[in-house]
Write an enzyme that holds these catalytic residues in place. Structure first.
Site, PDB file in Angstrom:
ATOM      1  N   GLN A  40      -3.900   2.496  17.323  1.00  0.00           N
ATOM      2  CA  GLN A  40      -5.129   1.846  16.865  1.00  0.00           C
ATOM      3  C   GLN A  40      -5.907   1.392  18.096  1.00  0.00           C
ATOM      4  O   GLN A  40      -5.335   0.848  19.036  1.00  0.00           O
ATOM      5  CB  GLN A  40      -4.816   0.628  15.981  1.00  0.00           C
ATOM      6  N   LYS A  86      -7.459   8.159  -1.587  1.00  0.00           N
ATOM      7  CA  LYS A  86      -8.779   8.589  -1.087  1.00  0.00           C
ATOM      8  C   LYS A  86      -9.317   9.824  -1.808  1.00  0.00           C
ATOM      9  O   LYS A  86      -9.522  10.885  -1.197  1.00  0.00           O
ATOM     10  CB  LYS A  86      -8.727   8.873   0.419  1.00  0.00           C
ATOM     11  N   LEU A  87      -9.569   9.688  -3.105  1.00  0.00           N
ATOM     12  CA  LEU A  87     -10.027  10.846  -3.878  1.00  0.00           C
ATOM     13  C   LEU A  87     -11.432  11.292  -3.463  1.00  0.00           C
ATOM     14  O   LEU A  87     -12.296  10.461  -3.141  1.00  0.00           O
ATOM     15  CB  LEU A  87     -10.016  10.521  -5.378  1.00  0.00           C
ATOM     16  N   HIS A  88     -11.655  12.607  -3.493  1.00  0.00           N
ATOM     17  CA  HIS A  88     -12.954  13.188  -3.137  1.00  0.00           C
ATOM     18  C   HIS A  88     -13.023  14.570  -3.781  1.00  0.00           C
ATOM     19  O   HIS A  88     -12.414  15.520  -3.288  1.00  0.00           O
ATOM     20  CB  HIS A  88     -13.071  13.288  -1.602  1.00  0.00           C
ATOM     21  N   ASP A  89     -13.759  14.680  -4.901  1.00  0.00           N
ATOM     22  CA  ASP A  89     -13.856  15.969  -5.611  1.00  0.00           C
ATOM     23  C   ASP A  89     -15.085  15.888  -6.510  1.00  0.00           C
ATOM     24  O   ASP A  89     -15.866  14.937  -6.399  1.00  0.00           O
ATOM     25  CB  ASP A  89     -12.555  16.205  -6.411  1.00  0.00           C
ATOM     26  N   ILE A  90     -15.258  16.839  -7.412  1.00  0.00           N
ATOM     27  CA  ILE A  90     -16.421  16.746  -8.300  1.00  0.00           C
ATOM     28  C   ILE A  90     -16.200  15.580  -9.261  1.00  0.00           C
ATOM     29  O   ILE A  90     -15.043  15.215  -9.551  1.00  0.00           O
ATOM     30  CB  ILE A  90     -16.686  18.068  -9.068  1.00  0.00           C
ATOM     31  N   ASP A 114      -3.421   4.331  -2.090  1.00  0.00           N
ATOM     32  CA  ASP A 114      -4.403   4.805  -1.102  1.00  0.00           C
ATOM     33  C   ASP A 114      -4.403   6.333  -1.072  1.00  0.00           C
ATOM     34  O   ASP A 114      -3.810   6.942  -0.193  1.00  0.00           O
ATOM     35  CB  ASP A 114      -3.998   4.207   0.257  1.00  0.00           C
ATOM     36  N   ARG A 121      -3.469  -6.230  14.566  1.00  0.00           N
ATOM     37  CA  ARG A 121      -2.335  -6.364  15.492  1.00  0.00           C
ATOM     38  C   ARG A 121      -2.190  -7.827  15.909  1.00  0.00           C
ATOM     39  O   ARG A 121      -3.179  -8.542  16.021  1.00  0.00           O
ATOM     40  CB  ARG A 121      -2.572  -5.525  16.762  1.00  0.00           C
ATOM     41  N   GLY A 149       0.522  -2.235   8.812  1.00  0.00           N
ATOM     42  CA  GLY A 149       1.677  -1.349   8.727  1.00  0.00           C
ATOM     43  C   GLY A 149       2.714  -1.686   9.763  1.00  0.00           C
ATOM     44  O   GLY A 149       3.519  -2.612   9.600  1.00  0.00           O
ATOM     45  N   ARG A 150       2.690  -0.947  10.881  1.00  0.00           N
ATOM     46  CA  ARG A 150       3.756  -1.038  11.872  1.00  0.00           C
ATOM     47  C   ARG A 150       4.057  -2.427  12.425  1.00  0.00           C
ATOM     48  O   ARG A 150       5.231  -2.704  12.708  1.00  0.00           O
ATOM     49  CB  ARG A 150       3.495  -0.023  12.988  1.00  0.00           C
ATOM     50  N   ASN A 184     -16.265  14.963 -12.458  1.00  0.00           N
ATOM     51  CA  ASN A 184     -15.403  15.104 -13.633  1.00  0.00           C
ATOM     52  C   ASN A 184     -13.917  15.108 -13.273  1.00  0.00           C
ATOM     53  O   ASN A 184     -13.093  14.474 -13.944  1.00  0.00           O
ATOM     54  CB  ASN A 184     -15.786  16.393 -14.376  1.00  0.00           C
ATOM     55  N   LYS A 216       0.862  -1.199   0.000  1.00  0.00           N
ATOM     56  CA  LYS A 216       0.000   0.000   0.000  1.00  0.00           C
ATOM     57  C   LYS A 216       0.891   1.239   0.000  1.00  0.00           C
ATOM     58  O   LYS A 216       1.746   1.398   0.854  1.00  0.00           O
ATOM     59  CB  LYS A 216      -0.912   0.026   1.215  1.00  0.00           C
ATOM     60  N   THR A 262     -12.083   5.717  10.397  1.00  0.00           N
ATOM     61  CA  THR A 262     -12.165   5.192  11.763  1.00  0.00           C
ATOM     62  C   THR A 262     -11.716   6.234  12.790  1.00  0.00           C
ATOM     63  O   THR A 262     -11.924   6.069  13.982  1.00  0.00           O
ATOM     64  CB  THR A 262     -11.336   3.900  11.923  1.00  0.00           C
TER      65      THR A 262
HETATM   66  O1  C5P Z   1       0.659   0.840  11.179  1.00  0.00           O
HETATM   67  P1  C5P Z   1      -0.767   0.394  11.062  1.00  0.00           P
HETATM   68  O2  C5P Z   1      -0.929  -1.102  10.939  1.00  0.00           O
HETATM   69  O3  C5P Z   1      -1.668   1.006  12.105  1.00  0.00           O
HETATM   70  O4  C5P Z   1      -1.199   0.994   9.639  1.00  0.00           O
HETATM   71  C1  C5P Z   1      -2.510   0.900   9.147  1.00  0.00           C
HETATM   72  C2  C5P Z   1      -2.606   1.538   7.794  1.00  0.00           C
HETATM   73  O5  C5P Z   1      -3.973   1.572   7.402  1.00  0.00           O
HETATM   74  C3  C5P Z   1      -2.101   2.981   7.747  1.00  0.00           C
HETATM   75  O6  C5P Z   1      -1.541   3.205   6.448  1.00  0.00           O
HETATM   76  C4  C5P Z   1      -3.368   3.787   7.928  1.00  0.00           C
HETATM   77  O7  C5P Z   1      -3.288   5.048   7.336  1.00  0.00           O
HETATM   78  C5  C5P Z   1      -4.384   2.918   7.219  1.00  0.00           C
HETATM   79  N1  C5P Z   1      -5.773   3.115   7.670  1.00  0.00           N
HETATM   80  C6  C5P Z   1      -6.201   2.928   8.981  1.00  0.00           C
HETATM   81  N2  C5P Z   1      -7.519   3.126   9.313  1.00  0.00           N
HETATM   82  C7  C5P Z   1      -8.402   3.484   8.366  1.00  0.00           C
HETATM   83  C8  C5P Z   1      -8.008   3.662   7.040  1.00  0.00           C
HETATM   84  C9  C5P Z   1      -6.659   3.462   6.723  1.00  0.00           C
HETATM   85  O8  C5P Z   1      -5.400   2.584   9.850  1.00  0.00           O
HETATM   86  N3  C5P Z   1      -9.669   3.631   8.683  1.00  0.00           N
END
Ligand code: C5P
Length: 232
Positions: A190, A61-65, A59, A181, A210-211, A67, A32, A119
């Protein structure tokens, strides 16, 4: 595409992300790429990671008109990405326009997923800042149904919502779930988390991690553990 672990490569630059991916040798995790890396390095970083053989979820996350979103999506689909996303709050017509923009001349297109409510947004903030006076769960499900009506492939949602999204939208409507996790790991920032095994049990299609992988002492071992628990 089947169930998979998507590694959130939240790095600030090209060197950091390529050094990280080098650790995987011949393995090619689904990656990602988010706003930070994309805005720092531009489309070239997408081409480079793709050329190394990774699938890519862009990732942004587009948000616009409608077109503008349609034209932006046409540019992104030219990058040969595998998945991208928009905010469902942009309305059904914006999501339909995004889908149209994504279609490549050969008829293929990347998967298109909608973000429902982030979230990070609480019910209180939704009510006071956005004047949306409904339970958050109802809003998430309504946005998921809108995404389905627009022809999208699925939604990004909390693992706790995945089961209900499948029930309301259909089993084949994809749920992409962050907030994962290990049972013995650190939750970090989180709050509502699930283990890869639990995410599998409740029917998530893709987990975004991610982490627990990027910050691990041995990222490859952590990735393998995720795959073992989730894909099994
Ligand atoms: O490091 P971690 O596992 O928390 O990363 C989660 C990934 O998912 C990050 O890139 C974060 O921006 C993304 N994300 C999220 N919650 C969302 C949407 C995206 O944690 N609702």
């Amino acid at each position: 595409m089947g169930k998979d672990v998507i590694v959130a490569c939240d790095f600030s630059g090209k060197k950091e992300v390529l050094d990280f991916l080098d650790k995987f040798g011949g393995r090619k995790p689904f990656v990602k790429i988010g706003m930070e890396l994309f805005y720092a390095e531009g489309p070239e970083i997408v081409r480079e990671i793709k050329a190394r053989g990774h699938k890519i979820f862009l990732d942004l996350k587009l948000h616009d008109i409608p077109n503008t979103v349609k034209k932006a999506m046409a540019v992104l689909s030219g990058l040969d990405i595998d998945m991208c996303n928009v905010h469902a709050a942009g309305t059904i017509s914006m999501m339909e326009a995004a889908l149209e923009g994504l279609k490549r001349p050969d008829g293929t297109r990347p998967l298109l997923i909608a973000v429902t409510q982030l979230t990070s947004t609480s019910e209180e903030r939704m009510r006071e800042d956005l004047l949306i006076d409904k339970p958050i769960d109802e809003v998430v499900m309504h946005y998921a149904l809108n995404a389905k009506k627009a022809g999208l492939d699925g939604v990004v949602c909390s693992p706790l919502e995945a089961e209900k999204v499948h029930r309301i939208c259909s089993d084949s409507f994809l749920t992409v779930t962050p907030g994962v996790r290990f049972a013995d790991g650190n939750k970090g920032d989180q709050v509502r988390v699930m283990t890869p095994e639990q995410a599998k049990a409740i029917g998530s299609d893709y987990i975004v991690v991610g982490r627990p992988i990027t910050a691990a002492e041995d990222p490859v071992a952590s990735y393998n553990r995720c795959v073992d628990e989730f894909v099994g």
